[in-house]
Every structure is written in C-alpha cells, then in structure tokens.
Design an enzyme around this catalytic site. Structure first.
Site, short mmCIF file in Angstrom:
data_model
loop_
_atom_site.label_atom_id
_atom_site.label_comp_id
_atom_site.label_asym_id
_atom_site.label_seq_id
_atom_site.Cartn_x
_atom_site.Cartn_y
_atom_site.Cartn_z
N THR A 94 1.13 20.77 -12.71
CA THR A 94 -0.04 20.24 -12.23
C THR A 94 -1.16 20.80 -12.17
OG1 THR A 94 1.54 19.37 -10.15
CG2 THR A 94 -0.73 19.25 -9.81
N LYS A 167 -0.74 12.54 -9.18
CA LYS A 167 -0.02 13.44 -8.37
C LYS A 167 -0.82 14.08 -7.56
CE LYS A 167 2.60 17.04 -7.52
NZ LYS A 167 2.94 18.22 -8.22
N LYS A 242 -3.57 24.84 -3.79
CA LYS A 242 -4.14 24.80 -5.40
C LYS A 242 -4.50 22.97 -5.40
CE LYS A 242 -1.84 23.76 -8.83
NZ LYS A 242 -0.88 23.76 -9.93
#
Length: 293
Positions: A94, A167, A242
C-alpha cells in the site's frame, strides 16, 4: 504452475507466499530480515531481491512503504532490471498513487499491476484477501489466477494507480468506521449496556459494518477479532496511520476536503505516538476509553 519471485515476507507476505506454494506454484522468496524465509516452508531462499526476480514468470512485492517499493524496483534492489522481458510484475504494497504510477511507467513495456489488499493477516492466512488492482486489462487477465490463490475477491479498478486509490479510500472509510464503533462501545459501557447486547442489536440493524461484525473492538462477540488476543494485530495501528496519511496526501493533491478522514488520521497518530504502534488498530478503543481521544 508458475515460477514466482516474492519479495517482502512479513506478516502479510509470508502467508500470501505460503498460499501460492499450497496452490502448487514454485516460490523464490527474499526479505531483508534473514529469518523471514523460515516462515514460508517450501520456498527457495533468494540472496537478494534481484535474485528472486531473476527467471521468474511472475514477480510480487509486499513492502512497508512507497520508498521501499521504489528502491526495490527502481533502485538498489534492481528488480526491474533483473525481471525477464515477459514477466508479470505485481506490487501488493500500500503506497501513494504517484509512486505506483511511476513504477508502472518504468516497467519498460512489461505487464505491471498495483494490487494492494484488504483483509489483514487473518485474510492473508485464510486466502480470503480482497485485491484492488490497477493496470491494463491484459495484465489483469494474466494475474487473476495467481491472485485467486491468495484472495477471494479480485477487483479490476482501472489503470495504473487505481488499485492504490481504491485501497486508500477503503482504509479511510474503515478507520473512521472503527473509531465511531469504538466510541459507541465505550458509551454503551457508561450507560450500563453489555458488549454482547450492543453487538446483537447493531450487527442486525442499520449500524452493521465490517469493523463491527468481523473486527469487533471488544472481546467476546466475535471470537476471531484481535480484541480477544489483547489487540495483537491483525492490522497494526502504525500501518493504519501510514495509510491514512497517504489518503490525506491524495485528498490534498486532488483538492478534496475529507474532515472525517483527517480526524481519523489525528486519532491514530496520537494512538501510535502513545505506544500503540504495534497493536491492532482496533485497540484505539483503549485510548477512547481513557478519555484521551
């Protein structure tokens, strides 16, 4: 069955690689942590990322952050140079959308996909991950059989970077949903309502969500949730922070105001800074319960 190079054998990568071996694929694995390969019985140990990519029909990376992905493919990792001209390249990390597009653009005509996942360690172990895939139709068609060895839902979201975009939007929604779910359970405690009673009502009514029914943030109602393992991840709070940071950067770049996403980022950053980095992201309920949110 395919020859697969797999780079990044951490909490997510190792079970994904194990499922590829279980499906009959030949896997050469590499991780900067020398002992990580021991978590993938049957995999051949590669000495470097470039060696894992050499001779592979399919090369997969599952790495912590954008810089690691750029370094592996374009920098000292040397994977792009080592991969065969007809290899299928897949990044399941990701990362930010711009980096995903930069790596795809540097693939020298090879099929390259950004294919981040949702489902956490439990989904990786069970082979039930959701893959959000960005790239060409032809590359997606090539990748689908191998992705199905690791996941249950495979969605082609569009061109390069589209998987990462999906995502980041998904995790922003998840974080905000989990935060308010935690708030509701804390409120229920103060009002004298049991965890099970709240779960029985909300799981069958309009408040139902994945955060509630699969990842319930209190022990008891969902035995498989991290809350029953003292919030051992799962999906760590550090990784959620994150991803939320990436989502906010994307929102800024796109000129879109996302105040609930911004609040979720602030909440998780403070949880991480307060010692929760290695805990599951659902453990943020403890900070809320202590009145520190």
């Amino acid at each position: 069955m395919a020859r697969i190079g797999f780079v990044g054998l951490g909490n997510m990568g190792a079970p994904m690689a194990r499922n590829l071996i279980k499906a009959g694929h030949e896997v050469a694995g590499f991780d900067l942590a020398p002992g990580a390969i021991e978590g993938v019985p049957g995999a051949r140990r590669a000495a470097t990322a470039a060696e894992a990519a050499t001779g592979a029909e399919i090369v997969i990376t599952m790495l912590p952050a954008s810089q690691h992905v750029r370094d592996a493919w374009l920098g000292v990792g040397g994977m792009m140079a080592a991969a065969a001209p007809d290899a299928l390249l897949i990044d399941c990390s990701t990362i930010d959308v711009t980096s995903a597009r930069e790596v795809a653009a540097a693939s020298s005509g090879r099929d390259f996909l950004d294919a981040p996942v949702s489902g956490g360690v439990m989904g990786a172990e069970a082979g039930t991950l959701t893959f959000m895939v960005g790239g060409s139709d032809a590359a997606f068609a090539r990748a689908r059989p191998v992705l199905e060895a690791m996941g249950r839902t495979i969605v082609h979201c569009g061109g390069p970077g589209a998987g990462q975009a999906a995502k980041l939007c998904n995790n922003m929604m998840l974080a905000a949903t989990m935060a308010v779910t935690c708030e509701a359970f804390v409120l229920a405690e103060k009002l004298g309502l049991s965890h099970q009673a709240l779960f029985d009502v909300t799981s069958k009514s309009s408040a139902q969500s994945w955060a509630l029914t699969t990842y319930c943030p209190v022990p008891g109602p969902v035995p498989g949730s991290p809350a029953n393992r003292d919030y051992k991840p799962g999906f760590s709070a550090a990784l959620m922070a994150k991803d939320l940071g990436l989502a906010q950067q994307s929102a800024k770049d796109a000129g879109v105001a996302t105040p609930f996403g911004a609040h979720a980022l602030d909440l998780y950053r403070r949880f991480v800074e307060g010692g929760g980095a290695a805990r599951d992201f659902s453990g943020v309920i403890e900070m809320i319960r202590e009145g520190k949110a």
